[in-house]
Design an enzyme around this catalytic site. Structure first.
Site, PDB file in Angstrom:
ATOM      1  N   ASP A 463       0.822  -1.206   0.000  1.00 36.97           N
ATOM      2  CA  ASP A 463       0.000   0.000   0.000  1.00 36.97           C
ATOM      3  C   ASP A 463       0.859   1.261   0.000  1.00 36.97           C
ATOM      4  OD1 ASP A 463      -2.561   1.528   0.576  1.00 36.97           O
ATOM      5  OD2 ASP A 463      -1.342   2.073   2.309  1.00 36.97           O
ATOM      6  N   GLU A 518       1.252  -0.397  -5.155  1.00 35.89           N
ATOM      7  CA  GLU A 518       0.263   0.644  -5.430  1.00 35.89           C
ATOM      8  C   GLU A 518       1.007   1.943  -5.727  1.00 35.89           C
ATOM      9  OE1 GLU A 518      -3.685   2.609  -3.317  1.00 35.89           O
ATOM     10  OE2 GLU A 518      -1.800   2.484  -2.227  1.00 35.89           O
TER      11      GLU A 518
END
Length: 818
Positions: A463, A518
């Site tokens: 993330d 990401e």
């Protein structure tokens, strides 16, 4: 001498432990705050759980106590750190009992089976290959040569890190096993606890096991800021700390006396009626440990990922459990045709509404959903079904909580994080790691490995990688693709080096593991192997696609541009793989809208039943929902992702339970009365044969099975033969398939000629207008389409089709099934 919680202690002096009753003589009820008694029952109920205590088995992992330990933090290029071994510092940091059992090779790590690990090590030695020369990136992309100063420096720093890890830690393989050196370590003779807290002036281990007495178990400190204590077994042979009891480390810090959950804690629980979590000593008896039964699946050629959140995966307004997800949701994912499940919010987070992104306890699975053993059972069941299990891992930032998180752990601002403004993310309201710190590298690398090793995850979705790679964190920055945006002073080389380290470690030790990053910036070399000079991810999340669809959905149909759609879907770097998605969890959150809601809005509440006529808005929405998802999968990348429920156009947004918030300026942010009503997934809507949601779900399932059969996402052949702005038609080839999209709102085209690369007989492989999918059955599924020679749209062959308005049709060579 210092005063800890009202008790005078002398740092550096080992104090004999108070004699305690054996674990069998203690109550199984866990007390909180030293007075109230609360049972934590580890059942399906999310709020009431009990962690059962029991005697420990004698079988644990053997680790070498003489392995290298810690080197000074923030080691510079020219520093020659002295190699420190347990033998040199043993007189200060280890009790005689601890030394003796380590010399006998019987020290074991929490929760491991020695026999299993030894067999695994005998089967295949774990070695991370040495770095390469990092030059192949210039062959892949010659434009990078203009930025060789930055890229060569980046790789030089990476090689330096690898060399120092080899020199002082015995290699990346050993360095990434920090959980065998720090935290709670179980042995036949007792428990060793170590914690890195250089800012602390004194420390003691407290908990239920010693009645929270800060003078009972005083810890000693070595020159690297590591505090340590050894707790011998009770006289009956039971461990000094019973399984399931609460523990904390009490420290005298520059900020005062502080009780913290151990940084390497493996489980933490929030007691009913309390806000901060409690660290739990987790070491169940052998008979209670989950034993994996099924091998991990091989990495598939193409990834079809089902993004899921266990807590909100129930149809009921409640926090769902690992067990329910295992039994109810995993079979659904398999039936839909996905081959991987990406699970969010695994790492413990005290604030449920953070979606799991404000992590407080990095090595602990979320206790809201069950026990570590139940999570292992979930993963094993997924493997039995042939599903990869990816974890949404958060190494980009951490919760700013001081009571149950890492923030100010040892009383200093710059322990695990950068100090000052650089260590704070103003938009996320969280702390930012210092990736240039030696011990932060150990902590994060070991954390990634812990989840792969202990829980058998098959990889990660990292993330917030854009925030990591740039000192501006990607905030208020519009990336244009100019290479100066990626390779300059605003790039955090320490963070990029960490990403290279963790990818190298993962792929070196777990060759089948998958890493997805990401990144919205489009960083070049992001998905090129580290040995070639890249960052090392397998896939980048193609985040621009979802943003583009939201932008387009705000326009009238007449203003949709076919070229704009194609450009966004295909705008990715050559040889660097992408995971595409039309929408993820971000678009489902309250304050935003899913694609289905953008398309159909409030009509979804009244006109999705088949026993009443649909409105024009519903007909348009169902048609475009299918087309958007198929063209995203068809052109967007080498993998595909869907957030749970969106496959059937889930009608509700996600709104976590929350109360009213009063801000310092006096303003009030209204809550939702802590309701779970919008924090669930109504899978029953997709299953109901009397609702139009069923058709959307059937189409998504057919789309996944089409990709499984033809493998078009990973085909090297991709050719866009037509993008007609007048007709609103897009035609392209992917693998052996021909995709035809007619986005026109009223015009249908008879005898529409489309090009193809191979001659022969074609048939319909997927038709969005099929009545099974909520369509109008304007095509004959049994029709055959024969090619004829002659170039058309730059293709050597062509055939004629009927292209109804707002439909997507996929054609395949008929002999594929012959």
């Amino acid at each position: 001498m210092v005063v800890v919680h009202g008790v005078t202690v002398t740092p550096g002096v080992v104090v004999s432990r108070f004699p305690l009753p054996s674990s069998s003589a203690r109550s199984l009820t866990i007390g909180f705050n030293g007075n109230s008694s609360v049972s934590l029952f580890l059942k399906k109920h999310p709020l009431s759980r009990k962690i059962f205590a029991g005697n420990q088995s004698a079988e644990f992992d053997a680790i070498a106590a003489s392995e290298k330990v810690l080197v000074p933090d923030n080691l510079d290029d020219d520093d020659d750190a002295t190699l420190v071994t347990d033998e040199l510092q043993g007189s200060r940091s280890l009790s005689e009992d601890s030394q003796r059992m380590e010399e006998n090779g019987v020290v074991r790590t929490e929760g491991y089976s020695n026999e299993r690990v030894v067999k695994e090590k005998e089967a295949k030695p774990r070695i991370v290959p040495p770095p390469g020369d990092g030059k192949r990136i210039y062959e892949i992309d010659p434009m990078l040569r203009s930025y060789s100063d930055h890229l060569d420096y980046r790789y030089k720093q990476y090689r330096r890190l690898r060399e120092e890890i080899d020199k002082y830690e015995g290699g990346l393989e050993a360095f990434s096993r920090g959980y065998e050196k720090l935290g709670f370590l179980r042995s036949d003779a007792g428990i060793t606890y170590r914690e890195w807290a250089p800012g602390a002036k004194a420390a003691s281990l407290i908990g239920d096991f010693n009645n929270w007495n800060p003078n009972a178990d005083i810890m000693t400190r070595n020159e690297f800021g590591v505090w340590e204590i050894f707790l011998p077994n009770n006289t009956d042979g039971s461990p000094a700390i019973p399984h399931g009891s609460r523990v904390k480390i009490r420290m005298d810090t520059p900020s005062g006396i502080k009780d913290s959950i151990p940084a390497w804690i493996k489980f933490s629980v929030q007691a009913p009626g309390e806000i901060p979590f409690n660290g739990i000593y987790y070491d169940p008896p052998e008979e209670e440990k989950y034993v994996f039964k099924h091998p991990q699946p091989k990495r598939p050629e193409s990834l079809r990922i089902y993004e899921a959140h266990v807590g909100m995966s129930s149809t009921e307004p409640m926090i769902n459990t690992y067990a329910n997800f295992r039994d109810d949701v995993l079979p659904r994912i398999k039936k839909l045709g996905y081959n991987a499940v990406q699970i969010m919010a695994i790492q413990e987070h005290s604030y449920y509404a953070s979606f799991g992104y404000h992590v407080t306890n990095f090595f602990a699975p979320s206790s809201r959903c069950g026990t570590p053993e139940e999570l292992k059972s979930l993963i094993d069941r997924a493997h039995e079904l042939g599903l990869l299990v990816l974890m949404d891992i958060v190494h980009s930032h951490a919760s700013k909580n001081t009571l149950d998180g890492l923030n100010m752990f040892d009383g200093t601002d710059a322990h695990y994080f950068h100090s000052g403004p650089r260590g704070y993310h103003w938009m996320w309201d969280s702390r930012l790691f210092n990736y240039g710190s030696w011990e932060v590298l150990r902590y994060l690398l070991s954390n990634a490995r812990w989840w792969l090793e202990e829980y058998k995850f098959d990889g990660f979705r990292f993330d917030g990688v854009t925030s990591m790679m740039y000192t501006h964190h990607g905030l208020s920055v519009g990336f244009t693709g100019n290479y100066t945006e990626y390779f300059g002073l605003e790039t955090d080389v320490d963070a990029v080096n960490y990403l290279m380290l963790v990818n190298d470690m993962i792929h070196g030790l777990y060759p089948e593991a998958v890493t997805v990053g990401e990144d919205v910036s489009g960083m070049p070399t992001f998905c090129i192997p580290v040995q070639d000079g890249g960052v090392g991810f397998d896939y980048r999340l193609h985040m621009a696609i979802a943003d583009k669809w939201i932008e387009i959905l705000k326009l009238r149909d007449e203003d949709w541009k076919m070229g704009d759609i194609i450009y966004t879907l295909t705008n990715r770097r050559w040889s660097e793989k992408c995971i595409s998605y039309a929408e993820s969890h971000d678009q489902a959150l309250v304050g935003d809208k899913t694609i289905a809601f953008w398309l159909m809005d409030k009509d979804m509440y009244d006109f999705m039943a088949l026993d009443r006529p649909a409105t024009p808005l519903i007909d348009r929405g169902i048609a475009l929902h299918k087309m958007i998802r198929l063209i995203t999968m068809g052109l967007g990348g080498e993998g595909y992702l869907n957030f749970m429920g969106n496959e059937f156009g889930h009608p509700e947004w996600i709104d976590f339970p929350r109360g009213e918030q009063r801000l310092s300026d006096g303003s009030v942010i209204p809550g939702n009365n802590n309701s779970y009503d919008k924090c669930r997934r109504r899978f029953d809507l997709g299953d109901a044969d009397y609702l139009r949601y069923r058709g959307l779900q059937e189409f998504d399932q057919a789309m996944q099975h089409l990709e499984e059969k033809y493998g078009f996402m990973t085909s090297k052949h991709q050719f866009i033969s037509r993008q007609d702005e007048g007709d609103r038609v897009i035609v392209f080839e992917r693998g052996d398939l021909v995709f035809v999209f007619n986005f026109h709102w009223t015009s249908s085209y008879f005898d529409y000629r489309i090009g193809c690369s191979k001659p022969g007989k074609y048939k319909i492989a997927l038709d969005s207008d099929d009545p099974l999918f909520g369509g109008f059955s304007r095509l004959d599924r049994k029709a055959e389409y024969f090619t004829f020679d002659g170039s058309h749209d730059g293709r050597p062959c062509s055939f004629m089709v009927y292209a109804p308005c707002r439909t997507a049709v996929v054609y395949a060579l008929a002999n594929r099934d012959d």
